[in-house]
Write an enzyme that holds these catalytic residues in place. Structure first.
Site, PDB file in Angstrom:
ATOM      1  N   PRO A  74       9.210  34.286  52.107  1.00  0.00           N
ATOM      2  CA  PRO A  74       9.897  35.562  51.895  1.00  0.00           C
ATOM      3  C   PRO A  74      11.335  35.594  52.406  1.00  0.00           C
ATOM      4  O   PRO A  74      11.669  36.281  53.380  1.00  0.00           O
ATOM      5  CB  PRO A  74       9.015  36.543  52.674  1.00  0.00           C
ATOM      6  CG  PRO A  74       8.491  35.711  53.813  1.00  0.00           C
ATOM      7  CD  PRO A  74       8.271  34.337  53.228  1.00  0.00           C
ATOM      8  N   CYS A  75      12.226  34.882  51.723  1.00  0.00           N
ATOM      9  CA  CYS A  75      13.626  34.829  52.155  1.00  0.00           C
ATOM     10  C   CYS A  75      14.304  36.196  52.091  1.00  0.00           C
ATOM     11  O   CYS A  75      15.308  36.412  52.776  1.00  0.00           O
ATOM     12  CB  CYS A  75      14.401  33.800  51.345  1.00  0.00           C
ATOM     13  SG  CYS A  75      14.319  34.005  49.567  1.00  0.00           S
TER      14      CYS A  75
END
Length: 187
Positions: A143-144
């Protein structure tokens, strides 16, 4: 002589557009090498052909399960993704460290580029962390979008700033009147 491993892809429609999971068989298991997202089907299919010429459209149970999990995540459900099916060998060592640390940010929380740099032993490396995340081959699974600037503003995101904020809001992150993440959501 090394045998070239065939690469496959599986596509799904999501609320954000068409998504393609590119994968190969590695030691008898499926290994994801890239997740591609684009607004329209033609665009993402063209990108897949450009990056992975010769890739074949194939269905695979494990990959189909990942696609369902991604679709569920994008529909607002809490999903725990496993990194075990990702081929992290497509990334350099620094990027792998950044991605592993980023994967540990829980839903509904954020971290800053600088915090990630410090936690992986590269204090002062916020820009390098941003560069590593800009090339994240596994969006949503890693989940950047949960990594933002230290001042609470979004920073960059491959899907655009609006998508980044929409994903964070979907996860329950709250913002102030200037669009900054509230301090209580930093990890």
């Amino acid at each position: 002589m090394n045998k070239i491993e065939p690469v496959h892809y599986t596509g799904i429609g999501t609320r954000l557009g068409r998504l393609i999971v590119v994968w190969k068989l590695k030691r008898g298991s499926s290994a994801v090498v890239r997740i591609l997202l684009a607004g329209d089907t033609g665009e993402v299919n063209a990108l897949c052909r450009e990056l992975f010429p010769g890739a074949t459209h194939v269905s695979h149970g494990v990959i189909e399960g990942l696609c369902v999990s991604i679709r569920n995540y994008l529909a607002g459900h809490a999903v725990a993704f496993s990194l075990s099916m990702l081929d992290m060998g497509v990334c350099g060592e620094f990027q792998r460290r950044v991605l592993r640390r980023t994967a540990g940010i829980p839903r509904g929380m954020v971290s800053s580029y600088g915090q990630i740099a410090k936690r992986i032993g590269t204090a002062g490396g916020a820009r390098a962390v941003g560069g590593a995340l800009a090339g994240n081959p596994f969006p949503f699974v890693i989940p950047c979008h949960r990594v933002i600037r230290s001042d609470g503003h979004p920073g960059g995101f491959g899907g655009g700033t609006k998508m980044k904020w929409d994903l964070l809001a979907m996860e329950g992150v709250a913002f102030d009147s200037k669009g900054r993440v509230l301090p209580g959501f930093f990890r």
